[in-house]
Structures are given as structure tokens and as C-alpha cells.
Design a protein around this motif. Sequence first.
Motif, PDB file in Angstrom:
ATOM      1  N   LYS A   3       0.826  -1.224   0.000  1.00 52.51           N
ATOM      2  CA  LYS A   3       0.000   0.000   0.000  1.00 52.51           C
ATOM      3  C   LYS A   3       0.857   1.270   0.000  1.00 52.51           C
ATOM      4  O   LYS A   3       0.551   2.230  -0.695  1.00 52.51           O
ATOM      5  N   GLN A   6       2.280   1.891  -3.419  1.00 55.75           N
ATOM      6  CA  GLN A   6       1.210   2.328  -4.324  1.00 55.75           C
ATOM      7  C   GLN A   6       0.869   3.792  -4.081  1.00 55.75           C
ATOM      8  O   GLN A   6       0.687   4.571  -5.027  1.00 55.75           O
ATOM      9  N   TYR A   7       0.769   4.150  -2.810  1.00 56.82           N
ATOM     10  CA  TYR A   7       0.450   5.525  -2.422  1.00 56.82           C
ATOM     11  C   TYR A   7       1.520   6.476  -2.945  1.00 56.82           C
ATOM     12  O   TYR A   7       1.221   7.514  -3.527  1.00 56.82           O
ATOM     13  N   LYS A   8       2.785   6.115  -2.755  1.00 52.76           N
ATOM     14  CA  LYS A   8       3.897   6.947  -3.197  1.00 52.76           C
ATOM     15  C   LYS A   8       3.896   7.088  -4.721  1.00 52.76           C
ATOM     16  O   LYS A   8       4.089   8.175  -5.260  1.00 52.76           O
ATOM     17  N   LYS A   9       3.682   5.984  -5.413  1.00 53.45           N
ATOM     18  CA  LYS A   9       3.657   6.000  -6.880  1.00 53.45           C
ATOM     19  C   LYS A   9       2.521   6.889  -7.395  1.00 53.45           C
ATOM     20  O   LYS A   9       2.707   7.693  -8.308  1.00 53.45           O
ATOM     21  N   TYR A  10       1.339   6.758  -6.784  1.00 50.51           N
ATOM     22  CA  TYR A  10       0.189   7.584  -7.181  1.00 50.51           C
ATOM     23  C   TYR A  10       0.519   9.067  -7.010  1.00 50.51           C
ATOM     24  O   TYR A  10       0.258   9.876  -7.898  1.00 50.51           O
ATOM     25  N   HIS A  11       1.098   9.425  -5.849  1.00 50.78           N
ATOM     26  CA  HIS A  11       1.403  10.830  -5.588  1.00 50.78           C
ATOM     27  C   HIS A  11       2.438  11.375  -6.565  1.00 50.78           C
ATOM     28  O   HIS A  11       2.330  12.519  -7.010  1.00 50.78           O
ATOM     29  N   ASN A  13       2.955  10.315  -9.640  1.00 48.59           N
ATOM     30  CA  ASN A  13       2.350  10.368 -10.978  1.00 48.59           C
ATOM     31  C   ASN A  13       1.269  11.437 -11.108  1.00 48.59           C
ATOM     32  O   ASN A  13       0.928  11.822 -12.223  1.00 48.59           O
ATOM     33  N   ASN A  14       0.705  11.883  -9.998  1.00 45.33           N
ATOM     34  CA  ASN A  14      -0.406  12.843 -10.039  1.00 45.33           C
ATOM     35  C   ASN A  14      -0.100  14.143  -9.294  1.00 45.33           C
ATOM     36  O   ASN A  14      -0.998  14.784  -8.770  1.00 45.33           O
ATOM     37  N   LYS A  15       1.158  14.509  -9.270  1.00 45.78           N
ATOM     38  CA  LYS A  15       1.586  15.682  -8.509  1.00 45.78           C
ATOM     39  C   LYS A  15       0.885  16.967  -8.965  1.00 45.78           C
ATOM     40  O   LYS A  15       0.352  17.714  -8.157  1.00 45.78           O
ATOM     41  N   ARG A  18      -2.834  16.975  -8.060  1.00 38.09           N
ATOM     42  CA  ARG A  18      -3.034  17.231  -6.620  1.00 38.09           C
ATOM     43  C   ARG A  18      -2.792  18.699  -6.282  1.00 38.09           C
ATOM     44  O   ARG A  18      -3.514  19.299  -5.501  1.00 38.09           O
TER      45      ARG A  18
END
Length: 120
Positions: A3, A6-11, A13-15, A18
Motif C-alpha cells: 500500500k 502504491q500511495y507513493k507512486k500515485y502521488h 504520478n499525479n503531482k 493534486r
Amino acid sequence: MDKKAQYKKYHLNNKEKRNQYSREYNLKNKEKLKQYQKEYRQTEQGKKSHRIANWKQNGIIFHDYDLLYDIYLQTTHCDECKCLLNQCEKSRKCVDHDHSITDDNNVRNILCNSCNIKRN
């Protein structure tokens, strides 16, 4: 993938997405956030974080800011002239520091405003 990864990768990729959301939220809720900050600054934690941020902004370097804050609160008399420290302008508490030291602890004393001005 766990988790946290995944959280780090999402952040990562979506900087920009956000950041855009944050800007829009802050604009829509300006008054609400302003009121929250005002109330937070009245709490003990708010006062502490504001003072420490102010010290850092003014170039005060110390190995443990929590410890410095505790020392600051416990100090009742000026280390130089021994007058009682309070909130009036002449005897207001000041953290005296050496401006020439920029890479290590530079705090010298807790002084009254008068002694701090004389020392500079």
C-alpha cells in the motif's frame, strides 16, 4: 506492491493534479481556512509551532527546537541583567543568537529585549 509503495507512486504520478486541486480548494475555502488558522494559533501547539517557525525564519539554529521552546518558556529572568521577563517591550523575551554562525547551534541566551539590542 504494498500500500505504501502504491500511495507513493500515485502521488508522484499525479503531482500536478493534486497541486491544482489544492489551489482550487484553498481559493474556495479561503475564509474557512483563515478562521481555522486563527483558532489554531490560539492553541498551545499553534503558539509553539508559530514561534519555532519564526525562530527558523530569523536564522536561529538549535539541535532540538522542542527543548529550546521548553527552555524559553521556563526562563523567567534575563540571563544578562536578571530583570523579570514579561510581555512589555523592554523586558520582552528574546532568544539571543550569534548571526555569524550559520551551520551549527547559534543560540547564546534568553535575554530581555533591551539586553538583546545592546548585544547586537
